[in-house]
Design a protein around this motif. Structure first.
Motif, mmCIF file in Angstrom:
data_model
loop_
_atom_site.group_PDB
_atom_site.id
_atom_site.type_symbol
_atom_site.label_atom_id
_atom_site.label_comp_id
_atom_site.label_asym_id
_atom_site.label_seq_id
_atom_site.Cartn_x
_atom_site.Cartn_y
_atom_site.Cartn_z
ATOM 1 N N PHE A 245 0.829 -1.208 0.000
ATOM 2 C CA PHE A 245 0.000 0.000 0.000
ATOM 3 C C PHE A 245 0.860 1.254 0.000
ATOM 4 C CE2 PHE A 245 -4.132 -1.845 1.145
ATOM 5 C CZ PHE A 245 -3.745 -3.102 1.581
ATOM 6 N N VAL B 173 -4.125 6.813 -0.301
ATOM 7 C CA VAL B 173 -4.600 5.428 -0.423
ATOM 8 C C VAL B 173 -5.170 4.945 0.918
ATOM 9 C CG1 VAL B 173 -3.880 3.023 -0.816
ATOM 10 C CG2 VAL B 173 -3.088 4.838 -2.341
ATOM 11 N N PHE C 95 -1.127 -0.854 -4.391
ATOM 12 C CA PHE C 95 -2.239 0.099 -4.451
ATOM 13 C C PHE C 95 -1.660 1.506 -4.454
ATOM 14 C CE2 PHE C 95 -3.747 -3.678 -2.196
ATOM 15 C CZ PHE C 95 -4.755 -4.060 -3.062
ATOM 16 N N GLU C 96 -2.000 2.290 -5.462
ATOM 17 C CA GLU C 96 -1.375 3.607 -5.677
ATOM 18 C C GLU C 96 -2.356 4.659 -6.163
ATOM 19 O OE1 GLU C 96 0.881 5.779 -5.706
ATOM 20 O OE2 GLU C 96 2.621 4.757 -4.947
ATOM 21 N N ASP C 97 -2.223 5.887 -5.657
ATOM 22 C CA ASP C 97 -3.078 6.977 -6.143
ATOM 23 C C ASP C 97 -2.313 7.934 -7.061
ATOM 24 O OD1 ASP C 97 -1.491 8.125 -4.040
ATOM 25 O OD2 ASP C 97 -2.876 9.826 -4.022
ATOM 26 N N ILE D 40 -5.833 3.948 -7.405
ATOM 27 C CA ILE D 40 -6.902 4.452 -6.540
ATOM 28 C C ILE D 40 -7.150 5.899 -6.966
ATOM 29 C CG2 ILE D 40 -7.612 4.901 -4.149
ATOM 30 C CD1 ILE D 40 -7.064 1.918 -4.671
ATOM 31 N N ILE E 154 -10.095 1.992 -1.787
ATOM 32 C CA ILE E 154 -9.816 0.617 -1.337
ATOM 33 C C ILE E 154 -11.115 -0.136 -1.028
ATOM 34 C CG2 ILE E 154 -8.822 -0.715 0.603
ATOM 35 C CD1 ILE E 154 -6.587 0.226 -1.124
#
Ligand code: BG6
Ligand code: MG
Length: 220
Positions: A9, A14, A169-171, A189, A205
């Protein structure tokens, strides 16, 4: 597709909405320096180290500065940021994050943090999530900034999982690129227009079901 054994993460944007605090602090500095700085400009700073972020900000305006003059400004921005995050509580964790991590721990997946921020441990302590992670890699452990995959590769190594078995998981666009450069799966994200290189893009998420992710990957 390869089995997913570790979930990595990003932090800001995120797990918590600190991307907003980074923006507020940079904006305050930009105003002080007479540099016009918009939310659209801020997209370029997401996922990027403090040093590189300030250089991007300076590139937007009429201000000339030597290397030696820059540090007090970066320190000032960080002081403001630290002030904002000091007020954070578990209520600031983004929707669905706590349940998602708990569920995936039960599924025996390693939970890893891969953040560019040097403030990551403070944020995680304030929102009482620091014990949820099997490994934490942040801006104090890496020398190369995203889109270099160093932060994610170190995270994978810390839990002894091969990159091809990791899902990030990346914004940030730079973070999605870092995951792809590291030969990992990536869920973006945020907005598909910004995160188009990710394998799948969702608004948060809380929207992720691993079964759906698998179906998505298999259809690519
Ligand atoms: C990233 C943020 O997580 O951390 C960036 O997306 C930020 O906006 C970077 O510049 C570095 O953070 P810090 O807390 O070390 O200044
Ligand atoms: Mg981020």
């Amino acid at each position: 597709m390869a089995e997913i054994k570790a979930l990595i993460f990003d932090l800001d944007g995120v797990i918590v909405d600190t991307a907003e605090y980074h923006y507020a602090a940079w904006k305050r500095l930009a105003d002080q320096l007479g540099i016009t700085f918009t939310k659209a400009d801020n997209e370029l700073l997401k996922g990027v180290s403090r040093v590189k972020s300030f250089d991007i900000l300076l590139g937007l305006g009429p201000v000339e500065m030597s290397e030696g003059e820059k540090e007090p400004y970066r320190d000032q921005k960080n002081k403001w940021f630290v002030e904002y995050i000091s007020k954070m509580t578990p209520a600031d964790i983004l929707p669905g994050v706590v349940d998602f991590i708990a569920r995936e721990k039960e599924n025996n997946r390693k939970i890893v943090l891969g953040s560019a921020s040097k403030n990551a441990a403070s944020v995680l302590k304030n929102v009482e999530l620091i014990d949820a992670f099997d490994a934490i890699v942040d801006g104090t452990h890496v020398s190369a900034a995203k889109p270099d995959p160093e932060v994610f590769l170190k995270g994978a190594e810390a839990v002894q999982v091969a990159p091809k078995n990791c899902l990030v998981f990346e914004d940030a666009a730079a973070g999605v690129e870092a995951a792809i450069n590291g030969d990992m799966y990536c869920v973006g994200i945020g907005a598909p227009e910004v995160l188009g290189k990710a394998h799948w893009v969702v608004p948060g998420i809380g929207y992720i079901k691993m079964e759906e992710f698998k179906r998505k990957i298999e259809s690519l």
